[in-house]
Design an enzyme around this catalytic site. Structure first.
Site, short mmCIF file in Angstrom:
data_model
loop_
_atom_site.label_atom_id
_atom_site.label_comp_id
_atom_site.label_asym_id
_atom_site.label_seq_id
_atom_site.Cartn_x
_atom_site.Cartn_y
_atom_site.Cartn_z
CD GLU A 338 -2.67 -1.28 2.56
OE1 GLU A 338 -3.87 -1.61 2.49
OE2 GLU A 338 -2.09 -1.06 3.63
C1 TNX Z 1 -4.34 -4.04 4.83
S1 TNX Z 1 -2.72 -6.40 4.31
C2 TNX Z 1 -3.06 -3.82 5.27
C3 TNX Z 1 -2.83 -3.35 6.63
C4 TNX Z 1 -4.10 -3.15 7.39
C5 TNX Z 1 -5.06 -4.26 7.06
C6 TNX Z 1 -6.33 -4.21 7.84
C7 TNX Z 1 -1.67 -5.38 4.16
C8 TNX Z 1 -0.44 -5.88 3.60
N1 TNX Z 1 -1.94 -4.12 4.53
O1 TNX Z 1 -2.07 -2.18 6.63
O2 TNX Z 1 -3.83 -3.13 8.75
O3 TNX Z 1 -5.35 -4.21 5.70
O4 TNX Z 1 -7.12 -5.33 7.62
#
Ligand code: TNX
Length: 524
Positions: A338
């Site tokens: 992300e």
């Molecule tokens: C996605 S999964 C994220 C996290 C969040 C999560 C909450 C991932 C690699 N990144 O930063 O905490 O969703 O469900």
């Protein structure tokens, strides 16, 4: 030592020879195949009698590898907690010969397929556990712990005896990597809280705990060369609480505690996104061009390191060196998810450079599936959470994949619409939905040989203590233990839900605040 081994052997072959005139015990009929073992073993043959665990039982282990002795001691400690019996380990002598023995042997038998395989043979007067490695023996004693009943049968002898059903168990894991992740960044969890989680993971044969040590809301591991990371970056968490961090000594203590349970801790420093706490501590790291403030909300994707500055990589060299030096496992997780405000080219440059730094410090890189956008090395592990195509691309190039598909394995998703904690962005995950899928065929086109294993991540935006952690993790994490260990033909929801119902005494003894889903008829 040889004489002692011989003595033990004689005792096992003919207890009568050592202890004259003991009345044989008339054991009741049992059925080992009906035991509520989780994960379900590969093969179970019942012989319909029993082993009587009592105060006249001793534990004897191979002594060539000191880790086997540790496994024997661990078993003795757990038996003491469960039954009150104080079984000696490697203390057999001729005057004081025990009536019954639990033998934990290092063995090179061809029946043992891999390093964590074990053979457990339970007879009237002996339990013999054979394993190639101490890790295999450790998995085997979890099976034995699960077979010790909660209640005694004292009608057989004048003292208490715990009857273990007799037979033979041959067992080996499906995947070499069986993990869970704990996000200690969104909310901080203390060393004691993490240890309790490790205890429960060990009971169900997990072998990895991935710690998400940094995020926008907090930095949780002491870095001696950059002290503000914890002084500034460690002092916050979601919702405005005090945060916290592990000193390197505390982290080493956690690593050692996990190692005693044959669990590897994989550290994650998430980057180039999810880095607000780091940049707040050292603003030269910041690449998003905006003023920095402490962040205690739950949004993602707004922060980034500056991928074009050499000073950023010099900083990361220090961080990775220090964390790698206290993490004996083979992997270093670089996050990579992300990074919505990092330009694509910068992101790729960043991942490729950081991968090399990780390798320079003797570790294999590991990262969320986004890192496959770069030209990554075949030794780097891809952590699938939301984009199968990127994991496929990396697998074609030789990378192994760890499966954590959000819609199936995210422990922070709510169970149902009335769940007290959790998020819903990947859907609701009731206990049966989390269990009823096949990790080996989940991703179309991904060869079985590319799958390193399975991991169930617990993100902590909505939870801040053990009670809340346990509400989301259990019972679902018990199901992922089975999906990761047991052969596909043994993963059957109806059969599993009966065995899960019988975990209540263990969960209660550990004071685990599991979610008592109505899908299971929990044992009263
Ligand atoms: C996605 S999964 C994220 C996290 C969040 C999560 C909450 C991932 C690699 N990144 O930063 O905490 O969703 O469900």
């Amino acid at each position: 030592m040889l004489r002692k081994a011989l003595l033990v052997l004689i005792c096992v072959m003919g207890i009568a020879a050592c202890q004259p005139k003991k009345e044989p015990i008339n054991y009741p009929k049992t059925d080992l195949a009906q035991s509520a073992l989780i994960p379900k073993p590969l093969d179970v043959e019942a012989t319909h009698s029993a082993f009587g665990l009592d105060q006249a039982t001793a534990i004897q282990t191979s002594e060539t590898d000191p880790q086997f002795v540790d496994v024997g001691r661990f078993l003795s400690e757990k038996i003491k907690i469960k039954t009150g019996l104080d079984l000696p380990v490697n203390q057999t002598d001729s005057e004081n010969a025990p009536d019954r023995l639990v033998l934990i042997n290092q063995s090179d038998s061809g029946d043992l397929q891999g390093p964590e395989s074990y053979l457990l043979e339970i007879k009237n007067d002996s339990v013999v556990l054979n394993a190639k490695t101490a890790a295999g023996a450790f998995r085997g004693i979890q099976t034995l712990r699960q077979l010790i009943p909660e209640v005694t049968n004292d009608t057989l002898t004048e003292h208490s005896m715990w009857l273990i059903p007799s037979g033979k168990i041959t067992d080996t894991p499906k995947f070499e990597y069986r993990g869970s992740m704990l996000d200690v960044a969104r909310h901080f969890f203390t060393v004691e809280e993490v240890k309790k989680y490790l205890d429960i993971l060990a009971y169900y044969k997990y072998n990895v705990l991935h710690l998400h040590l940094s995020d926008d809301q907090g930095w949780r591991i002491e870095i001696k060369s950059w002290p503000k990371l914890t002084e500034v970056g460690g002092a916050s968490e979601v919702g405005g609480g005090p945060g916290g961090f592990y000193t390197q000594e505390q982290y080493k203590d956690l690593v050692a505690y996990a190692a005693e349970r044959h669990i590897t801790i994989i550290p994650e420093i998430d980057m180039p996104g999810h880095t607000n706490a780091a940049s707040l501590s050292y603003p030269f790291l910041n690449g998003n061009g905006k003023p920095l403030k402490s962040y205690t909300g739950t949004r993602v994707g707004f922060s980034t390191f500056d991928a074009q500055k050499d000073t950023v990589y010099a900083f990361l060299d220090d961080v990775i060196r220090e964390v790698a030096a206290i993490s004996p496992g083979p992997y270093f997780h670089i996050g990579g998810d992300e990074s919505h405000v990092t330009k694509k080219n910068d992101y790729i440059t960043f991942v490729e450079r950081v991968e090399k730094i990780v390798q320079k410090h003797g570790k294999r890189a590991f990262g969320w599936n986004e890192i496959a956008q770069g030209d990554i090395d075949s030794t780097t592990v891809i952590h699938l959470w939301n984009e199968p195509h990127s994991a496929l691309k990396a697998a074609k190039n030789g990378s192994k994949v760890v499966l954590s598909p959000a819609e199936k394995t995210y422990l922070d998703m709510k169970y149902d619409s009335v769940s007290k904690f959790g998020l819903t962005w990947a859907g609701l995950i009731p206990v049966d939905v989390g269990y009823k899928w096949d990790p080996e065929t989940y991703m179309e086109g991904l060869p079985r040989a590319s799958i390193l294993g399975l991991e169930a991540p617990l993100w902590s935006e909505t939870i801040s203590n053990s009670e809340e952690l346990e509400y989301l993790a259990f019972p679902r994490a018990i199901g992922y233990a089975e999906l990761a260990w047991s052969a596909e033909e043994h993963c059957n929801w109806e059969d599993y839900r009966e065995r899960l119902a019988k975990q209540v005494p263990y969960l209660n003894s550990m004071k685990v605040n599991y979610y008592p889903t109505k899908l299971v008829d929990w044992e009263k």
